[in-house]
Scaffold this motif. Structure first.
Motif, PDB file in Angstrom:
ATOM      1  N   ALA A  56      -4.994   2.494  -1.385  1.00  0.00           N
ATOM      2  CA  ALA A  56      -5.780   3.689  -1.069  1.00  0.00           C
ATOM      3  C   ALA A  56      -4.932   4.871  -1.400  1.00  0.00           C
ATOM      4  O   ALA A  56      -5.325   6.093  -1.672  1.00  0.00           O
ATOM      5  CB  ALA A  56      -6.419   3.866   0.335  1.00  0.00           C
ATOM      6  N   ASP A  57      -3.622   4.703  -1.001  1.00  0.00           N
ATOM      7  CA  ASP A  57      -2.745   6.032  -1.200  1.00  0.00           C
ATOM      8  C   ASP A  57      -1.520   5.466  -1.974  1.00  0.00           C
ATOM      9  O   ASP A  57      -0.411   5.307  -1.795  1.00  0.00           O
ATOM     10  CB  ASP A  57      -2.274   6.294   0.167  1.00  0.00           C
ATOM     11  CG  ASP A  57      -1.452   7.637   0.176  1.00  0.00           C
ATOM     12  OD1 ASP A  57      -1.212   8.215  -1.039  1.00  0.00           O
ATOM     13  OD2 ASP A  57      -1.109   7.999   0.993  1.00  0.00           O
ATOM     14  N   PRO A  58      -1.820   5.460  -3.501  1.00  0.00           N
ATOM     15  CA  PRO A  58      -0.886   4.881  -4.197  1.00  0.00           C
ATOM     16  C   PRO A  58       0.390   5.738  -4.552  1.00  0.00           C
ATOM     17  O   PRO A  58       1.557   5.201  -4.832  1.00  0.00           O
ATOM     18  CB  PRO A  58      -1.560   4.808  -5.667  1.00  0.00           C
ATOM     19  CG  PRO A  58      -2.831   5.731  -5.665  1.00  0.00           C
ATOM     20  CD  PRO A  58      -3.096   5.475  -4.154  1.00  0.00           C
ATOM     21  N   VAL A  59       0.238   7.157  -4.365  1.00  0.00           N
ATOM     22  CA  VAL A  59       1.214   8.089  -4.669  1.00  0.00           C
ATOM     23  C   VAL A  59       2.258   7.783  -3.180  1.00  0.00           C
ATOM     24  O   VAL A  59       3.629   7.748  -3.489  1.00  0.00           O
ATOM     25  CB  VAL A  59       0.782   9.407  -4.104  1.00  0.00           C
ATOM     26  CG1 VAL A  59       2.011  10.580  -4.507  1.00  0.00           C
ATOM     27  CG2 VAL A  59      -0.137  10.028  -5.445  1.00  0.00           C
ATOM     28  N   PHE A  60       1.691   7.799  -2.317  1.00  0.00           N
ATOM     29  CA  PHE A  60       2.712   7.335  -1.001  1.00  0.00           C
ATOM     30  C   PHE A  60       3.520   5.921  -1.216  1.00  0.00           C
ATOM     31  O   PHE A  60       4.950   5.905  -0.884  1.00  0.00           O
ATOM     32  CB  PHE A  60       1.911   7.234   0.384  1.00  0.00           C
ATOM     33  CG  PHE A  60       2.795   6.646   1.361  1.00  0.00           C
ATOM     34  CD1 PHE A  60       3.673   7.629   2.136  1.00  0.00           C
ATOM     35  CD2 PHE A  60       2.691   5.445   2.149  1.00  0.00           C
ATOM     36  CE1 PHE A  60       4.209   7.178   3.261  1.00  0.00           C
ATOM     37  CE2 PHE A  60       3.241   4.889   2.895  1.00  0.00           C
ATOM     38  CZ  PHE A  60       4.311   6.030   3.517  1.00  0.00           C
ATOM     39  N   ASN A  88       4.077   4.197  -3.943  1.00  0.00           N
ATOM     40  CA  ASN A  88       5.022   4.113  -5.006  1.00  0.00           C
ATOM     41  C   ASN A  88       6.250   4.892  -4.671  1.00  0.00           C
ATOM     42  O   ASN A  88       7.339   4.505  -5.163  1.00  0.00           O
ATOM     43  CB  ASN A  88       4.359   4.874  -6.394  1.00  0.00           C
ATOM     44  CG  ASN A  88       3.354   3.963  -6.864  1.00  0.00           C
ATOM     45  OD1 ASN A  88       3.803   2.588  -7.488  1.00  0.00           O
ATOM     46  ND2 ASN A  88       2.358   4.332  -7.478  1.00  0.00           N
ATOM     47  N   GLY A  89       6.259   5.817  -3.859  1.00  0.00           N
ATOM     48  CA  GLY A  89       7.504   6.491  -3.352  1.00  0.00           C
ATOM     49  C   GLY A  89       8.246   5.572  -2.234  1.00  0.00           C
ATOM     50  O   GLY A  89       9.354   5.693  -2.082  1.00  0.00           O
ATOM     51  N   GLN A  90       7.685   4.383  -1.681  1.00  0.00           N
ATOM     52  CA  GLN A  90       8.159   3.384  -0.905  1.00  0.00           C
ATOM     53  C   GLN A  90       8.596   2.122  -1.652  1.00  0.00           C
ATOM     54  O   GLN A  90       9.094   1.274  -1.123  1.00  0.00           O
ATOM     55  CB  GLN A  90       7.191   3.085   0.417  1.00  0.00           C
ATOM     56  CG  GLN A  90       6.963   4.465   1.141  1.00  0.00           C
ATOM     57  CD  GLN A  90       7.988   5.135   1.544  1.00  0.00           C
ATOM     58  OE1 GLN A  90       8.896   4.563   2.079  1.00  0.00           O
ATOM     59  NE2 GLN A  90       7.649   6.395   1.547  1.00  0.00           N
ATOM     60  N   GLU A 142      10.868  -3.460  -2.257  1.00  0.00           N
ATOM     61  CA  GLU A 142      11.555  -3.964  -3.330  1.00  0.00           C
ATOM     62  C   GLU A 142      12.981  -4.578  -2.697  1.00  0.00           C
ATOM     63  O   GLU A 142      13.116  -5.954  -2.698  1.00  0.00           O
ATOM     64  CB  GLU A 142      11.710  -3.425  -4.552  1.00  0.00           C
ATOM     65  CG  GLU A 142      10.573  -3.356  -5.452  1.00  0.00           C
ATOM     66  CD  GLU A 142      10.676  -2.572  -6.421  1.00  0.00           C
ATOM     67  OE1 GLU A 142       9.417  -2.219  -7.282  1.00  0.00           O
ATOM     68  OE2 GLU A 142      11.762  -1.762  -6.533  1.00  0.00           O
ATOM     69  N   ALA A 143      13.640  -3.731  -1.957  1.00  0.00           N
ATOM     70  CA  ALA A 143      15.022  -4.300  -1.432  1.00  0.00           C
ATOM     71  C   ALA A 143      14.724  -4.896  -0.196  1.00  0.00           C
ATOM     72  O   ALA A 143      15.514  -5.938  -0.072  1.00  0.00           O
ATOM     73  CB  ALA A 143      15.879  -3.129  -0.929  1.00  0.00           C
ATOM     74  N   ALA A 144      13.744  -4.815   0.424  1.00  0.00           N
ATOM     75  CA  ALA A 144      13.674  -5.658   1.764  1.00  0.00           C
ATOM     76  C   ALA A 144      13.068  -6.970   1.314  1.00  0.00           C
ATOM     77  O   ALA A 144      13.730  -7.990   1.911  1.00  0.00           O
ATOM     78  CB  ALA A 144      12.344  -4.669   2.632  1.00  0.00           C
ATOM     79  N   LEU A 145      12.247  -6.983   0.192  1.00  0.00           N
ATOM     80  CA  LEU A 145      11.654  -8.562  -0.120  1.00  0.00           C
ATOM     81  C   LEU A 145      12.847  -9.241  -0.779  1.00  0.00           C
ATOM     82  O   LEU A 145      12.843 -10.396  -0.734  1.00  0.00           O
ATOM     83  CB  LEU A 145      10.519  -8.136  -1.029  1.00  0.00           C
ATOM     84  CG  LEU A 145       9.361  -7.569  -0.382  1.00  0.00           C
ATOM     85  CD1 LEU A 145       8.361  -7.215  -1.560  1.00  0.00           C
ATOM     86  CD2 LEU A 145       8.719  -8.543   0.538  1.00  0.00           C
TER      87      LEU A 145
END
Length: 215
Positions: free
Chosen positions: A95-99, A101-103, A108-111
């Motif tokens: 629902a909030d792609p802007v938020f 994409n900022g994370q 990715e690093a955590a995964l």
């Protein structure tokens, strides 16, 4: 492997990606690789049946988790270039792609740390957001604890109860651990309210063995 993970009303294309229907049942489409995956319908039904009101970003985070679990199951390590490290490229409807994409870099690093794989996450709009339930139930608990059925989460739940907290226990139902999850929830702090959920992640082919090290 590329995956596109979105609700059933998303305009999926047959471009070689694995299309994953979130919170619904996949239906066959026409093409050489016609089968679709699915995830999350049982969890959604359980949450809605409990008349719980989750925040929009909570639904987004659940969608991300479902997409990750499905990718982890769908891509076989034995078929990767080195027999272990997979390259997983996920497009996920939120629902909030802007938020989100900022994370993406942090996720990715955590995964990568958790699974030793290479992850790429991209977020698009159109994520699942249900209407507020009638007669919404607001739990009396003051925190949430994940209760896997293993020792680590059990200790965490016991510590919270000993601190005077009243946790809501949430479990991912796993074969062989379900009885422990129920028993632990009943035994801690005079009995915890327990929300058992099943991700139902189901790729349309043979699944990776998640009992091996990784996710």
């Amino acid at each position: 492997m590329k995956l596109v993970c979105a609700p059933g009303d998303h305009a999926f294309t047959e471009d070689g990606s694995l299309n994953v229907v979130l919170y619904g049942q996949p239906q066959a489409s026409i093409g050489a690789r016609s089968a679709r995956g699915g995830a999350g319908q049982a969890a959604m039904n359980h949450i809605l049946r409990e008349r719980l009101l989750a925040a929009p970003r909570a639904w987004d985070f659940l969608s991300i988790a479902l997409a990750v679990v499905t990718a982890d199951l769908a891509e076989l390590r034995s078929e990767s270039a080195d027999g272990w490290t997979r390259e997983l490229d996920l497009t996920i409807a939120v629902a909030d792609p802007v938020f989100w994409n900022g994370q993406a870099a942090a996720l990715e690093a955590a995964l990568k740390f958790l699974s030793t794989d290479q992850w790429r996450l991209r977020f698009i709009g159109g994520g699942f957001q249900p209407a507020p339930p009638r007669d919404t139930v607001f739990p009396m608990e003051d925190c949430v604890v994940l209760l896997s059925g293993g020792l680590d989460s059990l200790i965490g739940a016991i510590d919270l109860a000993a601190m005077g907290k009243k946790p809501l226990a949430v479990s991912n139902v796993v074969r062989g651990d379900g009885d422990n999850q129920v028993a632990f929830a009943q035994a801690i702090g005079g009995g915890l309210r327990h929300l058992p959920l099943n991700h139902n992640a189901n790729p349309p082919w043979r699944k990776e063995d998640l009992s091996a090290p990784g996710l």
